[in-house]
Motif scaffolding. Structure first.
Motif, PDB file in Angstrom:
ATOM      1  N   CYS B  70      33.819  44.068  42.086  1.00  0.00           N
ATOM      2  CA  CYS B  70      33.198  42.738  42.363  1.00  0.00           C
ATOM      3  C   CYS B  70      34.249  41.668  42.434  1.00  0.00           C
ATOM      4  O   CYS B  70      34.229  40.552  43.123  1.00  0.00           O
ATOM      5  CB  CYS B  70      32.026  42.601  41.057  1.00  0.00           C
ATOM      6  N   VAL B  71      35.209  41.528  41.504  1.00  0.00           N
ATOM      7  CA  VAL B  71      36.185  40.541  41.218  1.00  0.00           C
ATOM      8  C   VAL B  71      36.917  40.374  42.687  1.00  0.00           C
ATOM      9  O   VAL B  71      37.055  39.365  43.361  1.00  0.00           O
ATOM     10  CB  VAL B  71      37.191  41.007  40.161  1.00  0.00           C
ATOM     11  N   ILE B  72      37.432  41.499  43.404  1.00  0.00           N
ATOM     12  CA  ILE B  72      38.124  41.586  44.389  1.00  0.00           C
ATOM     13  C   ILE B  72      37.353  41.195  45.588  1.00  0.00           C
ATOM     14  O   ILE B  72      37.649  40.303  46.372  1.00  0.00           O
ATOM     15  CB  ILE B  72      38.627  42.998  44.747  1.00  0.00           C
ATOM     16  N   LYS B  73      35.835  41.390  45.600  1.00  0.00           N
ATOM     17  CA  LYS B  73      34.992  41.104  46.649  1.00  0.00           C
ATOM     18  C   LYS B  73      35.041  39.502  46.645  1.00  0.00           C
ATOM     19  O   LYS B  73      34.993  38.733  47.578  1.00  0.00           O
ATOM     20  CB  LYS B  73      33.879  41.883  46.624  1.00  0.00           C
ATOM     21  N   VAL B  74      34.844  38.976  45.218  1.00  0.00           N
ATOM     22  CA  VAL B  74      34.570  37.703  45.307  1.00  0.00           C
ATOM     23  C   VAL B  74      35.961  36.835  45.764  1.00  0.00           C
ATOM     24  O   VAL B  74      36.089  35.828  46.494  1.00  0.00           O
ATOM     25  CB  VAL B  74      34.367  37.023  43.722  1.00  0.00           C
ATOM     26  N   VAL B  75      36.953  37.430  45.481  1.00  0.00           N
ATOM     27  CA  VAL B  75      38.408  36.958  45.947  1.00  0.00           C
ATOM     28  C   VAL B  75      38.236  36.796  47.549  1.00  0.00           C
ATOM     29  O   VAL B  75      38.525  35.833  48.312  1.00  0.00           O
ATOM     30  CB  VAL B  75      39.532  37.621  45.536  1.00  0.00           C
ATOM     31  N   GLY B  76      37.818  38.002  48.074  1.00  0.00           N
ATOM     32  CA  GLY B  76      37.750  37.945  49.605  1.00  0.00           C
ATOM     33  C   GLY B  76      36.739  36.945  50.310  1.00  0.00           C
ATOM     34  O   GLY B  76      37.015  36.248  51.078  1.00  0.00           O
ATOM     35  N   ILE B  77      35.488  36.866  49.623  1.00  0.00           N
ATOM     36  CA  ILE B  77      34.500  35.911  50.211  1.00  0.00           C
ATOM     37  C   ILE B  77      35.349  34.480  50.038  1.00  0.00           C
ATOM     38  O   ILE B  77      35.108  33.765  50.930  1.00  0.00           O
ATOM     39  CB  ILE B  77      33.272  36.377  49.350  1.00  0.00           C
ATOM     40  N   GLY B  78      35.656  34.204  48.691  1.00  0.00           N
ATOM     41  CA  GLY B  78      36.195  32.969  48.687  1.00  0.00           C
ATOM     42  C   GLY B  78      37.507  32.675  49.722  1.00  0.00           C
ATOM     43  O   GLY B  78      37.381  31.383  50.328  1.00  0.00           O
ATOM     44  N   TYR B  79      38.158  33.607  49.822  1.00  0.00           N
ATOM     45  CA  TYR B  79      39.359  33.021  50.856  1.00  0.00           C
ATOM     46  C   TYR B  79      38.666  33.130  52.435  1.00  0.00           C
ATOM     47  O   TYR B  79      39.000  32.165  52.991  1.00  0.00           O
ATOM     48  CB  TYR B  79      40.479  34.280  50.902  1.00  0.00           C
ATOM     49  N   LEU B  80      37.741  34.083  52.495  1.00  0.00           N
ATOM     50  CA  LEU B  80      37.196  33.846  54.082  1.00  0.00           C
ATOM     51  C   LEU B  80      36.651  32.312  54.275  1.00  0.00           C
ATOM     52  O   LEU B  80      36.798  31.940  55.157  1.00  0.00           O
ATOM     53  CB  LEU B  80      36.185  34.992  54.249  1.00  0.00           C
ATOM     54  N   ALA B  81      35.833  32.138  53.234  1.00  0.00           N
ATOM     55  CA  ALA B  81      35.082  30.870  53.364  1.00  0.00           C
ATOM     56  C   ALA B  81      36.123  29.780  53.376  1.00  0.00           C
ATOM     57  O   ALA B  81      35.877  28.590  54.193  1.00  0.00           O
ATOM     58  CB  ALA B  81      34.294  30.837  52.048  1.00  0.00           C
ATOM     59  N   GLU B  82      36.997  29.624  52.631  1.00  0.00           N
ATOM     60  CA  GLU B  82      38.081  28.570  52.626  1.00  0.00           C
ATOM     61  C   GLU B  82      38.851  28.534  53.868  1.00  0.00           C
ATOM     62  O   GLU B  82      38.903  27.496  54.590  1.00  0.00           O
ATOM     63  CB  GLU B  82      39.161  28.859  51.654  1.00  0.00           C
ATOM     64  N   ALA B 107      27.007  33.848  48.498  1.00  0.00           N
ATOM     65  CA  ALA B 107      27.335  35.219  48.597  1.00  0.00           C
ATOM     66  C   ALA B 107      27.941  35.785  47.118  1.00  0.00           C
ATOM     67  O   ALA B 107      27.700  36.965  46.900  1.00  0.00           O
ATOM     68  CB  ALA B 107      28.327  35.376  49.612  1.00  0.00           C
ATOM     69  N   ILE B 108      28.609  35.002  46.724  1.00  0.00           N
ATOM     70  CA  ILE B 108      29.385  35.162  45.333  1.00  0.00           C
ATOM     71  C   ILE B 108      28.441  35.190  44.259  1.00  0.00           C
ATOM     72  O   ILE B 108      28.402  36.250  43.454  1.00  0.00           O
ATOM     73  CB  ILE B 108      30.491  34.046  45.152  1.00  0.00           C
ATOM     74  N   LEU B 109      27.233  34.574  44.206  1.00  0.00           N
ATOM     75  CA  LEU B 109      26.540  34.514  43.265  1.00  0.00           C
ATOM     76  C   LEU B 109      25.702  36.015  43.250  1.00  0.00           C
ATOM     77  O   LEU B 109      25.605  36.657  42.453  1.00  0.00           O
ATOM     78  CB  LEU B 109      25.419  33.524  43.582  1.00  0.00           C
ATOM     79  N   PHE B 110      25.452  36.293  44.560  1.00  0.00           N
ATOM     80  CA  PHE B 110      24.703  37.600  44.794  1.00  0.00           C
ATOM     81  C   PHE B 110      25.484  38.782  44.446  1.00  0.00           C
ATOM     82  O   PHE B 110      25.122  39.781  43.912  1.00  0.00           O
ATOM     83  CB  PHE B 110      24.144  37.722  46.045  1.00  0.00           C
ATOM     84  N   CYS B 111      26.837  38.808  44.570  1.00  0.00           N
ATOM     85  CA  CYS B 111      27.745  39.540  44.365  1.00  0.00           C
ATOM     86  C   CYS B 111      27.749  39.588  42.771  1.00  0.00           C
ATOM     87  O   CYS B 111      27.950  40.928  42.171  1.00  0.00           O
ATOM     88  CB  CYS B 111      29.068  39.473  44.861  1.00  0.00           C
TER      89      CYS B 111
END
Lengths: 64, 127
Positions: B70-82, B107-111
């Protein structure tokens, strides 16, 4: 491989710019607009292709 | 891909984008996105090792698996959004970029929600 995409988009941009300028000089206004629109469409499709590639790498990297 | 090549490519492509922007303004955006993605793909090669060692250390410390993913997914989502927010700002549509940022927060919240639920269950179990 990554540089090729940049060079291709830049090359398309310059070629369409020159082509539309030449066509304008030759007096064919409508053909020059068509050429620039087609060039822009090709560049956008290449941009989409690059973005799809980016998304695949990010997906495999971060398990999105 | 060492750092100097990336810096060099960024500077060279800035000059290229300035030239193309003079000739044909509408070609500047695809070229900018192309350069940004090329730089990112070069960075991704060394990013793989970072993510792999992160996983390896968490396996060794036997931390619970889906928390790490989940931590790695959040980092990925954050970077893609940025990344897409910056592309939107480049195309000077800042409002669309803000919508993308809001979507990434959701999306991060749902993750993160399953983890929070598991935390509550463990706390309830303790009491």
């Amino acid at each position: 491989m990554d540089f090729a995409i940049i060079l291709k988009i830049a090359a398309i941009g310059i070629v369409t710019a020159i082509a539309s300028m030449l066509l304008k000089r030759a007096g064919k206004e409508e053909i020059s607009t068509v050429v620039s629109v087609v060039g822009l469409a090709v560049a956008l499709v290449m941009m989409l292709d690059v973005i799809v590639q980016l998304y695949d790498t990010l997906q495999s990297l971060f398990e999105l | 891909m060492d750092f100097y090549k990336i810096v060099l490519l960024a500077l060279v492509s800035i000059v290229g984008i300035a030239v193309v922007r003079q000739l044909k303004p509408e070609f500047a955006l695809p070229l900018t996105v192309g350069v940004a993605v090329a730089l990112l793909l070069m960075i991704c090669d060394s990013l793989y090792d970072a993510v792999y060692t992160f996983y390896d250390l968490s396996q060794r410390a036997n931390i619970n698996g889906d928390a790490v993913s989940c931590v790695i997914k959040v980092v990925g989502i954050g970077y893609l959004a940025e990344f897409s927010n910056n592309v939107c700002i480049d195309a000077n549509c800042k409002s669309i970029g803000d919508k993308v940022l809001l979507a990434s927060k959701v999306a991060i919240l749902f993750c993160a929600l399953p983890l929070v639920r598991k935390l509550f269950e463990t706390i309830a179990g303790l009491l």
